[in-house]
Design an enzyme around this catalytic site. Structure first.
Site, short mmCIF file in Angstrom:
data_model
loop_
_atom_site.label_atom_id
_atom_site.label_comp_id
_atom_site.label_asym_id
_atom_site.label_seq_id
_atom_site.Cartn_x
_atom_site.Cartn_y
_atom_site.Cartn_z
N ASP A 182 0.82 -1.22 0.00
CA ASP A 182 0.00 0.00 0.00
C ASP A 182 0.85 1.27 0.00
O ASP A 182 0.43 2.30 -0.54
CB ASP A 182 -1.00 0.00 1.16
CG ASP A 182 -0.39 -0.29 2.52
OD1 ASP A 182 0.85 -0.25 2.65
OD2 ASP A 182 -1.16 -0.57 3.46
N ASN A 199 10.25 3.74 8.56
CA ASN A 199 8.99 3.50 9.26
C ASN A 199 9.03 4.19 10.62
O ASN A 199 9.98 4.02 11.37
CB ASN A 199 8.78 2.01 9.48
CG ASN A 199 8.12 1.32 8.31
OD1 ASN A 199 8.35 1.70 7.17
ND2 ASN A 199 7.32 0.32 8.59
N GLY A 213 -4.77 8.74 5.30
CA GLY A 213 -5.87 9.23 6.14
C GLY A 213 -5.46 10.25 7.16
O GLY A 213 -6.24 11.14 7.51
#
Length: 445
Positions: A218, A276, A388
């Site tokens: 993703d 990350n 988001g």
């Protein structure tokens, strides 16, 4: 998400949303694959009500996988990367993080597929003996729809078993670790047509519907869905915060290993130098803890509003890299304990807890951005935000203040846009990522 191309502009419509359900099996946290399959099938049924479907593309999170036997059935439920078994695999000492990074270029993470597999091989070696194919999450969905077993490039690059310079599985490493080579399927690149929908999943008008390998990780799709300038850093804000830059070639050396960066495959020949950082999982866990403690129902906007109204000391912030924040059953208690150990005045309300998280996340983004500019000598003009979390105004304001960089905002559903762009490439509508990005709707800075 249903993507429609009309007059040179791409639009998306949400047709179905479902939970990525989990459950406990033999004391292990697992993904509910049957629930994922059902959600996929319902989504297809709803999408085809709008007309014939030209193609389907699937993206998912990385590192996790399912093991299938000769009959195509799971030999064991797919484990969740937050289950903790990857740490057991690393502890076996067969492949230190530094060596894994040197060989594959992947980030030094104990959740990588390789460490999950090493843990499984130690505890349940008979499962690998029964396995015909290892498929990562998106590849499982592709196999479910088409019957074709493939490994999509960007997803495979998250495994810690992939040679990113050669663009294939690291066969020598697989052999050295004693992992059965035959279970790793052939690698396909984003834009490859994997096959047609199986008859069981076709509607009356779907005989020609194809499944296309997109940026199946993703993050790869999300970055593809941002119209990046050459001096942009990307920041995908989801359950993880993913910061990096787009490159033509992978970079892994002492700098990446020392500073917590790694490489992941991208679409159209690109690579991502990426780090990350713990992300909005922390806010999700805070919401769950607050609801359980006080018996209320919270929307994320309630948390954002509480954070905006609160005024707390500048010292109130957490370190998202602290291992206790990776998987917390009670985020309120975890933050309280963190503050107590450091003699920080603890939060006293919902907004305080949220601010502590927001500041900690912003600090980490700023620290990694500094590494990009100073260590890798990649001057960053602005941070291009997608995902988001781009809707979380308080988080974005904290990031802008911590980094001193202007933010621009791509699509909230960046992964879905990048997914559909690669379907356009696979269908021959456009021939390159740069042309595909011209189809993206424009958003303001």
């Amino acid at each position: 998400m249903l993507g429609c191309l009309d007059g040179g502009t791409l639009s998306l419509e949400e047709v179905h949303r479902f939970r990525t359900a989990t459950y406990i099996h033999n004391g292990q946290l697992c993904w509910d694959a049957d629930s994922l399959y059902r959600g996929l099938e319902v989504g297809l049924d709803k999408a085809r009500r709008h007309g014939p479907l030209h193609s389907v593309g699937i993206d998912s999170w990385g590192v996790d996988f399912g093991l299938l036997d000769e009959a195509g059935q799971f030999v064991t439920p797919p484990l969740h990367y937050r289950n903790g078994h990857g740490m057991r695999g690393l502890a076996r000492g067969l492949l230190p993080l530094e060596e894994m990074h040197r060989l594959t270029g992947a980030q030094c993470l104990d959740i990588n597929t390789v460490y999950q597999l090493l843990a499984l091989a130690e505890r349940n070696p008979e499962l690998l003996d029964r396995t015909k194919s290892l498929l990562m999450i998106s590849d499982l969905m592709t196999a479910h729809l088409t019957g074709k077993y493939v490994a999509e490039h960007t997803l495979a690059s998250t495994s810690g078993l992939f040679d990113q310079k050669r663009g294939d599985w690291h066969w020598k490493l697989l052999s050295r670790l004693g992992l059965p080579e035959h279970i790793f399927p052939p690698v396909v690149m984003p834009g490859t047509v994997c096959g047609r929908l199986r008859e069981a999943f076709r509607g009356n008008q779907d005989s020609e519907t194809v499944v296309i390998a997109v940026g199946a990780h993703d993050t790869a799709s999300a970055v593809a869905g941002l119209d990046l300038a050459s001096d942009d850093a990307f920041l995908i804000l989801g359950s993880w915060s993913l910061l990096g830059v787009e490159n033509d070639t992978p970079i892994y050396d002492e700098r990446t290993q020392c500073h917590g960066f790694g490489n992941e495959g991208g679409v159209d020949g690109t690579h991502r130098l990426i780090a990350n950082i713990n992300g909005l999982y922390l806010i999700q866990a805070l919401r769950d803890s607050w609801e359980a403690l006080y018996g209320v129902s919270l929307k994320y906007s309630d948390i954002t509003e509480a954070a905006r109204k609160t005024q707390v000391a500048e010292s109130l912030r957490i370190d998202p890299n602290d291992e206790r924040f990776f998987s917390s059953e009670n985020m309120i208690h975890t933050i309280d304990l963190f503050c107590a150990e450091r003699e920080i005045t603890p939060p006293s309300g919902l907004g305080d807890y949220a601010v502590a998280i927001y500041r900690g996340l912003a600090d980490q983004v700023a620290a990694k951005l500094d590494v990009l500019e100073c260590v890798f000598e990649r001057p960053v003009g602005r941070i291009h935000v997608g995902g988001g979390g781009s809707q979380d105004s308080v988080l974005c304001e904290n990031i802008a203040m911590a980094t001193g960089k202007p933010l621009c905002f791509g699509a909230t559903e960046a992964s879905a846009y990048g997914n559909v762009l690669m379907q356009c490439c696979g269908l021959g509508i456009v021939s390159s990522l740069s042309d595909a990005r011209k189809l993206l709707p424009k958003r303001s800075v």
